[in-house]
Design a protein around this motif. Structure first.
Motif, PDB file in Angstrom:
ATOM      1  N   HIS A 131       0.824  -1.212   0.000  1.00 37.32           N
ATOM      2  CA  HIS A 131       0.000   0.000   0.000  1.00 37.32           C
ATOM      3  C   HIS A 131       0.856   1.259   0.000  1.00 37.32           C
ATOM      4  O   HIS A 131       0.375   2.335  -0.364  1.00 37.32           O
ATOM      5  CB  HIS A 131      -0.934   0.015   1.215  1.00 37.32           C
ATOM      6  CG  HIS A 131      -2.005  -1.037   1.163  1.00 37.32           C
ATOM      7  ND1 HIS A 131      -3.155  -0.878   0.427  1.00 37.32           N
ATOM      8  CD2 HIS A 131      -2.091  -2.260   1.734  1.00 37.32           C
ATOM      9  CE1 HIS A 131      -3.917  -1.963   0.548  1.00 37.32           C
ATOM     10  NE2 HIS A 131      -3.296  -2.816   1.349  1.00 37.32           N
ATOM     11  N   GLU A 132       2.122   1.144   0.423  1.00 37.09           N
ATOM     12  CA  GLU A 132       2.994   2.312   0.513  1.00 37.09           C
ATOM     13  C   GLU A 132       3.912   2.444  -0.697  1.00 37.09           C
ATOM     14  O   GLU A 132       4.724   3.365  -0.754  1.00 37.09           O
ATOM     15  CB  GLU A 132       3.830   2.231   1.799  1.00 37.09           C
ATOM     16  CG  GLU A 132       2.985   2.211   3.072  1.00 37.09           C
ATOM     17  CD  GLU A 132       3.841   2.049   4.317  1.00 37.09           C
ATOM     18  OE1 GLU A 132       5.063   1.813   4.158  1.00 37.09           O
ATOM     19  OE2 GLU A 132       3.298   2.162   5.426  1.00 37.09           O
ATOM     20  N   THR A 133       3.811   1.533  -1.644  1.00 34.03           N
ATOM     21  CA  THR A 133       4.690   1.578  -2.814  1.00 34.03           C
ATOM     22  C   THR A 133       4.374   2.814  -3.657  1.00 34.03           C
ATOM     23  O   THR A 133       3.203   3.065  -3.961  1.00 34.03           O
ATOM     24  CB  THR A 133       4.514   0.315  -3.674  1.00 34.03           C
ATOM     25  OG1 THR A 133       4.836  -0.829  -2.883  1.00 34.03           O
ATOM     26  CG2 THR A 133       5.425   0.360  -4.897  1.00 34.03           C
ATOM     27  N   PRO A 134       5.390   3.586  -4.030  1.00 32.40           N
ATOM     28  CA  PRO A 134       5.138   4.759  -4.890  1.00 32.40           C
ATOM     29  C   PRO A 134       4.490   4.340  -6.207  1.00 32.40           C
ATOM     30  O   PRO A 134       4.830   3.295  -6.781  1.00 32.40           O
ATOM     31  CB  PRO A 134       6.540   5.341  -5.124  1.00 32.40           C
ATOM     32  CG  PRO A 134       7.359   4.826  -3.991  1.00 32.40           C
ATOM     33  CD  PRO A 134       6.810   3.477  -3.654  1.00 32.40           C
ATOM     34  N   TYR A 135       3.584   5.179  -6.674  1.00 30.04           N
ATOM     35  CA  TYR A 135       2.861   4.837  -7.898  1.00 30.04           C
ATOM     36  C   TYR A 135       3.802   4.739  -9.090  1.00 30.04           C
ATOM     37  O   TYR A 135       3.599   3.905  -9.983  1.00 30.04           O
ATOM     38  CB  TYR A 135       1.775   5.880  -8.180  1.00 30.04           C
ATOM     39  CG  TYR A 135       0.914   5.502  -9.363  1.00 30.04           C
ATOM     40  CD1 TYR A 135      -0.085   4.549  -9.243  1.00 30.04           C
ATOM     41  CD2 TYR A 135       1.130   6.079 -10.611  1.00 30.04           C
ATOM     42  CE1 TYR A 135      -0.866   4.183 -10.323  1.00 30.04           C
ATOM     43  CE2 TYR A 135       0.352   5.726 -11.705  1.00 30.04           C
ATOM     44  CZ  TYR A 135      -0.636   4.772 -11.552  1.00 30.04           C
ATOM     45  OH  TYR A 135      -1.405   4.401 -12.629  1.00 30.04           O
ATOM     46  N   LEU A 136       4.843   5.563  -9.131  1.00 31.37           N
ATOM     47  CA  LEU A 136       5.784   5.518 -10.248  1.00 31.37           C
ATOM     48  C   LEU A 136       6.486   4.169 -10.324  1.00 31.37           C
ATOM     49  O   LEU A 136       6.800   3.675 -11.413  1.00 31.37           O
ATOM     50  CB  LEU A 136       6.813   6.647 -10.119  1.00 31.37           C
ATOM     51  CG  LEU A 136       6.287   8.061 -10.382  1.00 31.37           C
ATOM     52  CD1 LEU A 136       7.402   9.091 -10.204  1.00 31.37           C
ATOM     53  CD2 LEU A 136       5.704   8.158 -11.791  1.00 31.37           C
ATOM     54  N   GLN A 137       6.732   3.560  -9.172  1.00 30.36           N
ATOM     55  CA  GLN A 137       7.351   2.231  -9.165  1.00 30.36           C
ATOM     56  C   GLN A 137       6.397   1.196  -9.756  1.00 30.36           C
ATOM     57  O   GLN A 137       6.800   0.325 -10.531  1.00 30.36           O
ATOM     58  CB  GLN A 137       7.742   1.834  -7.742  1.00 30.36           C
ATOM     59  CG  GLN A 137       8.392   0.449  -7.643  1.00 30.36           C
ATOM     60  CD  GLN A 137       8.820   0.124  -6.223  1.00 30.36           C
ATOM     61  OE1 GLN A 137       9.274   1.010  -5.491  1.00 30.36           O
ATOM     62  NE2 GLN A 137       8.687  -1.136  -5.836  1.00 30.36           N
ATOM     63  N   LEU A 138       5.121   1.298  -9.395  1.00 30.28           N
ATOM     64  CA  LEU A 138       4.127   0.394  -9.967  1.00 30.28           C
ATOM     65  C   LEU A 138       3.991   0.615 -11.473  1.00 30.28           C
ATOM     66  O   LEU A 138       3.844  -0.338 -12.243  1.00 30.28           O
ATOM     67  CB  LEU A 138       2.779   0.604  -9.286  1.00 30.28           C
ATOM     68  CG  LEU A 138       2.702   0.249  -7.792  1.00 30.28           C
ATOM     69  CD1 LEU A 138       1.349   0.664  -7.238  1.00 30.28           C
ATOM     70  CD2 LEU A 138       2.927  -1.243  -7.587  1.00 30.28           C
ATOM     71  N   ALA A 139       4.045   1.890 -11.882  1.00 33.78           N
ATOM     72  CA  ALA A 139       3.948   2.194 -13.308  1.00 33.78           C
ATOM     73  C   ALA A 139       5.125   1.601 -14.063  1.00 33.78           C
ATOM     74  O   ALA A 139       4.967   1.054 -15.167  1.00 33.78           O
ATOM     75  CB  ALA A 139       3.889   3.708 -13.513  1.00 33.78           C
ATOM     76  N   LEU A 140       6.335   1.687 -13.488  1.00 33.87           N
ATOM     77  CA  LEU A 140       7.511   1.097 -14.124  1.00 33.87           C
ATOM     78  C   LEU A 140       7.367  -0.417 -14.237  1.00 33.87           C
ATOM     79  O   LEU A 140       7.692  -1.007 -15.277  1.00 33.87           O
ATOM     80  CB  LEU A 140       8.772   1.445 -13.325  1.00 33.87           C
ATOM     81  CG  LEU A 140      10.079   0.838 -13.849  1.00 33.87           C
ATOM     82  CD1 LEU A 140      10.367   1.322 -15.270  1.00 33.87           C
ATOM     83  CD2 LEU A 140      11.244   1.193 -12.911  1.00 33.87           C
ATOM     84  N   GLY A 141       6.863  -1.045 -13.178  1.00 32.67           N
ATOM     85  CA  GLY A 141       6.629  -2.482 -13.234  1.00 32.67           C
ATOM     86  C   GLY A 141       5.642  -2.856 -14.318  1.00 32.67           C
ATOM     87  O   GLY A 141       5.830  -3.832 -15.061  1.00 32.67           O
ATOM     88  N   ALA A 142       4.555  -2.064 -14.434  1.00 31.90           N
ATOM     89  CA  ALA A 142       3.563  -2.334 -15.478  1.00 31.90           C
ATOM     90  C   ALA A 142       4.162  -2.166 -16.866  1.00 31.90           C
ATOM     91  O   ALA A 142       3.885  -2.950 -17.783  1.00 31.90           O
ATOM     92  CB  ALA A 142       2.367  -1.398 -15.300  1.00 31.90           C
TER      93      ALA A 142
END
Length: 432
Positions: A327-338
């Motif tokens: 829940h605390e993961t930065p959105y940009l990190q999730l976007a990079l993973g995607a």
């Protein structure tokens, strides 16, 4: 044509003018295939499945695994019809096959928006959409470029595939907006209208390309079979390289599309707003576009097996970023993973036809490519379903994401074992 006439024509058209005319035909061919991919199966159906997943599951009161399994039957339809479509294009040319498939694809999208809302009906309609809309996918469009280009074929694949990537990036955003303001059935109706318009324009562009460029594949196979080199289907299918490539293609497809389809749900589970979750699917599509263009650009410079191995490892990094999210993961990190996981599907769009051309030749390109695409489609069918079933069973994506990362590493090592090209570019060989 009489030789004296040929000589007259040859003298009457300067070499640079003939070259410019050929360049214009090449640009028109790439533009037409790119537009066709933007309005076809990959962009408008596969690219939006993740956005439709939760609304359909909620509307039918079913689990994510069941909904993903129903939608994944489209990949089964694609797997069944890909070898048949390949043989039909080898025999009759691509134009007729693509034209009929565009009509069927539009009808398939309309059927998804209508009729009984049951899991059985949803699965049947998805299967028929993949079965009959097969030639609106890379199965129909990329073989055109494989026949028409020798040098820079990878670049041609990459540029043409940008259409599918742009379509897959914009379609989830548009679809998400439509679902929020109307409903998912209305969204499918509008996607059908978009597919009809884009498909018609792309088909008309292909028809207007001069005959020698437009029918390169049909005339080469039907008129001069000895002018093309390559394996027979039987020889290709008994070659261990074929099945090693096919296994890696299927596994990576399962990881790539499984991750893409479930990215919006994964982001929602991590507290991301519905708008940003839909944007996550768009980031996957951006990665898909980048993968197609960059891999296409590099295929002419780097051995395909090395490039594929690198992409598979990068995809594994993307899976790790998504799988370790909290829940605390930065959105940009999730976007990079995607984006990195989206690159897996994008890269395979270029790698598969290139593998066929360089390892098995052009003589029976459609038939061999069709079988490899069938294996790819089986991966795309089982991947999203397995992700959904794993979530329903464990109430988390953690286990399936760890497994997906291991698969990426194994495939990165396995694809290196296929060895050097068997049918290299003759222009590069001559320069060497």
């Amino acid at each position: 044509m009489d030789s004296s006439i040929e000589n007259f024509v040859g003298r009457s058209i300067p070499g640079d003018m003939a070259k410019r005319a050929q360049n214009r035909r090449s640009v028109a061919l790439v533009a037409a295939t790119s537009l066709g991919l933007a309005g076809g199966y990959t962009a408008l159906f596969a690219g939006t499945t993740g956005v439709f997943l939760l609304p359909i599951a909620q509307s039918l009161d079913i689990g994510r695994g069941t909904a993903a399994s129903c939608m994944a039957l489209a990949s089964l339809g694609l797997a069944v019809s890909s070898p048949v479509a390949g043989r039909l294009m080898d025999r009759y040319g691509y134009q007729r096959v693509i034209g009929v498939s565009i009509i069927c694809f539009v009808i398939g999208l309309l059927l998804l928006a209508a009729g009984p809302l049951t899991t059985t009906a949803l699965g049947i309609k998805a299967f028929l959409l993949g079965l009959l809309g097969v030639a609106t996918s890379p199965v129909g469009y990329l073989p055109i470029l494989a026949y028409a280009f020798e040098r820079r074929v990878g670049l041609a694949f990459g540029i043409a595939s940008i259409g599918a990537g742009i379509g897959a990036a914009l379609a989830p955003l548009f679809t998400g907006w439509m679902i929020r303001h109307y409903d998912w059935q209305t969204a499918y109706l509008l996607l059908a209208a978009i597919a009809a318009v884009i498909g018609f324009v792309a088909h008309m562009m292909l028809r207007r390309i001069p005959t020698q460029a437009r029918n390169a594949d049909a005339s080469a196979n039907a008129k001069s079979p000895n002018s093309l080199t390559g394996d027979t289907p039987k020889t290709a299918f008994t070659n261990p390289r074929f099945w090693l490539i096919g296994l890696c293609v299927a596994l990576i497809a399962a990881v790539g599309l499984g991750s893409i389809v479930h990215v919006p749900a994964l982001l929602s589970d991590n507290g991301v707003s519905p708008e940003m979750a839909a944007a996550g699917a768009a980031f996957s599509a951006i990665g898909l576009t980048m993968g197609r263009f960059l891999v296409g650009l590099l295929l002419d410079l780097i051995p395909a097996r090395v490039l594929a191995s690198t992409v598979f490892l990068l995809g594994g990094c993307g899976v790790a970023l998504l799988g370790s999210a909290t829940h605390e993961t930065p959105y940009l990190q999730l976007a990079l993973g995607a984006m990195l996981t989206g690159m897996l599907i994008g890269a395979e769009g270029d790698l598969v036809p290139f593998f066929v051309k360089r390892y098995f030749g052009l003589k029976n390109f459609g038939a061999i490519y069709g079988v490899l695409i069938s294996l790819f489609c089986l991966g795309t069918m089982f991947g999203p379903a397995l992700y959904g079933l794993a979530f329903d069973r464990f109430h988390s994506y953690n286990l399936v994401m760890v497994t997906a990362g291991i698969v990426c590493v194994a495939c990165a090592l396995g694809i290196l074992m296929i060895g050097a090209y068997r049918y290299p570019d003759p222009h590069q060989a001559a320069r060497a």
